[in-house]
Design a protein around this motif. Sequence first.
Motif, PDB file in Angstrom:
ATOM      1  N   VAL A  16      -0.682  -5.960  -9.470  1.00  0.00           N
ATOM      2  CA  VAL A  16       0.129  -5.671  -8.601  1.00  0.00           C
ATOM      3  C   VAL A  16       1.437  -6.341  -8.568  1.00  0.00           C
ATOM      4  O   VAL A  16       2.547  -6.344  -8.757  1.00  0.00           O
ATOM      5  CB  VAL A  16      -0.260  -5.180  -7.175  1.00  0.00           C
TER       6      VAL A  16
ATOM      7  N   GLY B  27       6.586   5.782  -6.155  1.00  0.00           N
ATOM      8  CA  GLY B  27       5.277   5.661  -7.188  1.00  0.00           C
ATOM      9  C   GLY B  27       4.289   5.048  -6.237  1.00  0.00           C
ATOM     10  O   GLY B  27       3.022   5.457  -6.223  1.00  0.00           O
ATOM     11  N   GLN B  28       4.635   3.673  -5.849  1.00  0.00           N
ATOM     12  CA  GLN B  28       3.670   2.937  -5.092  1.00  0.00           C
ATOM     13  C   GLN B  28       2.913   3.816  -4.030  1.00  0.00           C
ATOM     14  O   GLN B  28       1.817   3.880  -3.595  1.00  0.00           O
ATOM     15  CB  GLN B  28       4.045   1.553  -4.672  1.00  0.00           C
ATOM     16  N   ARG B  29       3.763   4.617  -3.193  1.00  0.00           N
ATOM     17  CA  ARG B  29       3.495   5.163  -1.971  1.00  0.00           C
ATOM     18  C   ARG B  29       2.535   6.407  -2.437  1.00  0.00           C
ATOM     19  O   ARG B  29       1.661   6.710  -1.441  1.00  0.00           O
ATOM     20  CB  ARG B  29       4.700   5.708  -1.150  1.00  0.00           C
TER      21      ARG B  29
ATOM     22  N   GLY C 229       0.885   6.762  -5.324  1.00  0.00           N
ATOM     23  CA  GLY C 229      -0.116   6.283  -6.264  1.00  0.00           C
ATOM     24  C   GLY C 229      -0.506   7.345  -7.299  1.00  0.00           C
ATOM     25  O   GLY C 229       0.087   7.994  -7.816  1.00  0.00           O
ATOM     26  N   MET C 230      -1.860   7.815  -6.941  1.00  0.00           N
ATOM     27  CA  MET C 230      -2.608   8.697  -7.879  1.00  0.00           C
ATOM     28  C   MET C 230      -1.913   9.882  -7.945  1.00  0.00           C
ATOM     29  O   MET C 230      -1.604  10.447  -9.058  1.00  0.00           O
ATOM     30  CB  MET C 230      -4.205   9.107  -7.635  1.00  0.00           C
TER      31      MET C 230
ATOM     32  N   GLY D  42       0.491   1.136  -6.808  1.00  0.00           N
ATOM     33  CA  GLY D  42      -0.253   1.858  -5.693  1.00  0.00           C
ATOM     34  C   GLY D  42      -1.667   1.735  -5.674  1.00  0.00           C
ATOM     35  O   GLY D  42      -2.383   1.580  -5.068  1.00  0.00           O
ATOM     36  N   MET D  43      -2.022   2.532  -7.019  1.00  0.00           N
ATOM     37  CA  MET D  43      -3.455   2.555  -7.415  1.00  0.00           C
ATOM     38  C   MET D  43      -4.318   1.387  -7.439  1.00  0.00           C
ATOM     39  O   MET D  43      -5.505   1.204  -6.649  1.00  0.00           O
ATOM     40  CB  MET D  43      -3.889   3.698  -8.313  1.00  0.00           C
TER      41      MET D  43
ATOM     42  N   ALA E 134      -3.571  -1.672  -6.011  1.00  0.00           N
ATOM     43  CA  ALA E 134      -3.729  -2.404  -5.126  1.00  0.00           C
ATOM     44  C   ALA E 134      -4.492  -1.885  -3.890  1.00  0.00           C
ATOM     45  O   ALA E 134      -5.116  -2.537  -2.863  1.00  0.00           O
ATOM     46  CB  ALA E 134      -2.279  -2.594  -4.447  1.00  0.00           C
ATOM     47  N   SER E 135      -4.934  -0.483  -3.984  1.00  0.00           N
ATOM     48  CA  SER E 135      -5.659   0.232  -2.877  1.00  0.00           C
ATOM     49  C   SER E 135      -7.084  -0.074  -2.901  1.00  0.00           C
ATOM     50  O   SER E 135      -7.585   0.209  -3.956  1.00  0.00           O
ATOM     51  CB  SER E 135      -5.352   1.529  -2.861  1.00  0.00           C
TER      52      SER E 135
ATOM     53  N   PRO F  24      -3.684   4.916  -1.529  1.00  0.00           N
ATOM     54  CA  PRO F  24      -2.687   3.943  -1.474  1.00  0.00           C
ATOM     55  C   PRO F  24      -1.775   4.129   0.013  1.00  0.00           C
ATOM     56  O   PRO F  24      -2.241   4.882   0.757  1.00  0.00           O
ATOM     57  CB  PRO F  24      -1.547   4.591  -2.459  1.00  0.00           C
ATOM     58  N   GLY F  25      -1.184   3.154   0.099  1.00  0.00           N
ATOM     59  CA  GLY F  25      -0.106   3.214   1.575  1.00  0.00           C
ATOM     60  C   GLY F  25      -0.309   1.939   2.437  1.00  0.00           C
ATOM     61  O   GLY F  25       0.349   1.905   3.288  1.00  0.00           O
TER      62      GLY F  25
ATOM     63  N   ARG G  56      -6.915  -6.411  -9.937  1.00  0.00           N
ATOM     64  CA  ARG G  56      -6.103  -5.575  -9.637  1.00  0.00           C
ATOM     65  C   ARG G  56      -4.865  -6.159  -8.638  1.00  0.00           C
ATOM     66  O   ARG G  56      -3.718  -5.550  -8.615  1.00  0.00           O
ATOM     67  CB  ARG G  56      -6.810  -4.353  -8.638  1.00  0.00           C
ATOM     68  N   GLY G  57      -5.027  -7.296  -7.801  1.00  0.00           N
ATOM     69  CA  GLY G  57      -4.205  -7.817  -7.180  1.00  0.00           C
ATOM     70  C   GLY G  57      -3.055  -8.381  -8.275  1.00  0.00           C
ATOM     71  O   GLY G  57      -2.008  -8.266  -8.032  1.00  0.00           O
TER      72      GLY G  57
END
Lengths: 244, 242
Positions: free
Chosen positions: A176, A211-213, A215-216, B203-204, B206-207, B212-213, A172-173
């Motif tokens: 990203v 999008g990253q902030r 997320g889902m 975001g998903m 990496a969490s 996320p956040g 997952r890292g």
Amino acid sequence: MRLRLTLRSLLIQAAWNPTDLLGTGLAWGLGGGRATAEGAEPDPTVDVGTRWHFNSHPYLASVAMGALEAMRRAGATSDERDRFRVALRGPLGAMGDALVWAGGLPAALLLGGTVWILGASPVGAVILFLALFNGLHLGLRWWGTGVGLRHGRAVALAFQRANLGGWAERARGAAVVLAGVVTGVLSVVAVQWLDRPLLWIAAGGILVLAGQRKGMALSGLLPAAFALALVVLGFGLTLLFGGS
Amino acid sequence: MTPTEWILLVGLGTWATLDVTAFGQFMVSRAFVSGTLAGAILGDPVTGAIVGGILELLFLGNLAVGGVVLPEPGPAAVPAVALALSAPGVPGGLIALGVAFGIVWAWAGGRSTVQQRRLNDRVTARAWARGGGEGELARAQFTALGLEGLRGTTLTAIGLGVVTLVGIVGIIEFAGARWPLPTPETIALLVLAGLLGLGSLSGMAASRSGRPGAHRPLILLGAGLLVGVALALAITPAGSAS
């Protein structure tokens, strides 16, 4: 037997349905819902006609197939195997989702995409992606049946020792990091190909961060709906103002 | 489109549909893969990869967790690419139209999956009611597989039929001639929407907790960004393409 189970695991979702999920595929993979130790009569304790309910990540379902086959050979009762099957569902689903869908798959896709944007032929990039991803995919299926057949009902310990959670975290890292790589490569491409590149790069940066902030919350149909709206707007403006 | 190309595209769409869930999941069903292959069949893998890649980005944040029914951009990329390549020169308007059609067709594919799975339910219930032996279950498995293949063939064939119809009624000509942006800007605009999907995926992914956040995703994303810029500058020196 390992090869047979691995090949049958490729069809474990063939009859996926909302009632038993992967249950029918699993039962078929193991030789039917009433299969017992070789040479024995059909197990009279099995409730004929009762569907098997089973859920798992499809690639890791091979772990369950191997373990249940090993238990059958060791003479475990259908009741024991049923309880074991139910207990395996959660971990195999969650681990596969984290390792494959959220990690390995996007990482391999983004790597293939990056290689293409950097100048490789698209067909070459697709072959690279398919080779990388299916190395992981088929390796997982083969490993799963092997570890299941070897350890039977003790497969949970072997599963833990393999540290798939750690691998999922790394995958997952990597996904990203590769999302960042794609964004970086696209930024340079924007400078080379577009007028007012800074405007495009700023807009892209804002959208990636948004999008990253979220997320889902943004993962559903929103990006596609946004693109569709842009296309409709483009053609709408053309129709209204007659642009050429 | 020649009859051979049509047969190959329908075959590809069928394979991509089977690959989504029912058989193997080798990821031929990813839009980037099926789009590129469709483009290769039609003689332009680059446009195929552009349309497929944009569809891939747009749906990248849709993770197939927990057996949820999702849109199917992979099979939809086949007619979408055929639409983008339906006029010579591949103007930006046709890429926009192809991507838009791909989005709608991906959604239609997802909806048809719901019906297909209900049908699977009936087929498997019958097999279990007959005792759930290996033979009964094998029949259910392969019947369901056949129905899924039929769904893929039908969806792709109808999609290609719509592409032909769109050409007949003049929409392709209109889109090619009247779309307001040049091709690079059109692609950039659609990629922008895709970056929203790319961001949500990162975001998903990496969490750790599923929420996320935290700072870790930003650090990883930033590191990747620097690597990407350095790589692109090293391989294609700035200004070379303009």
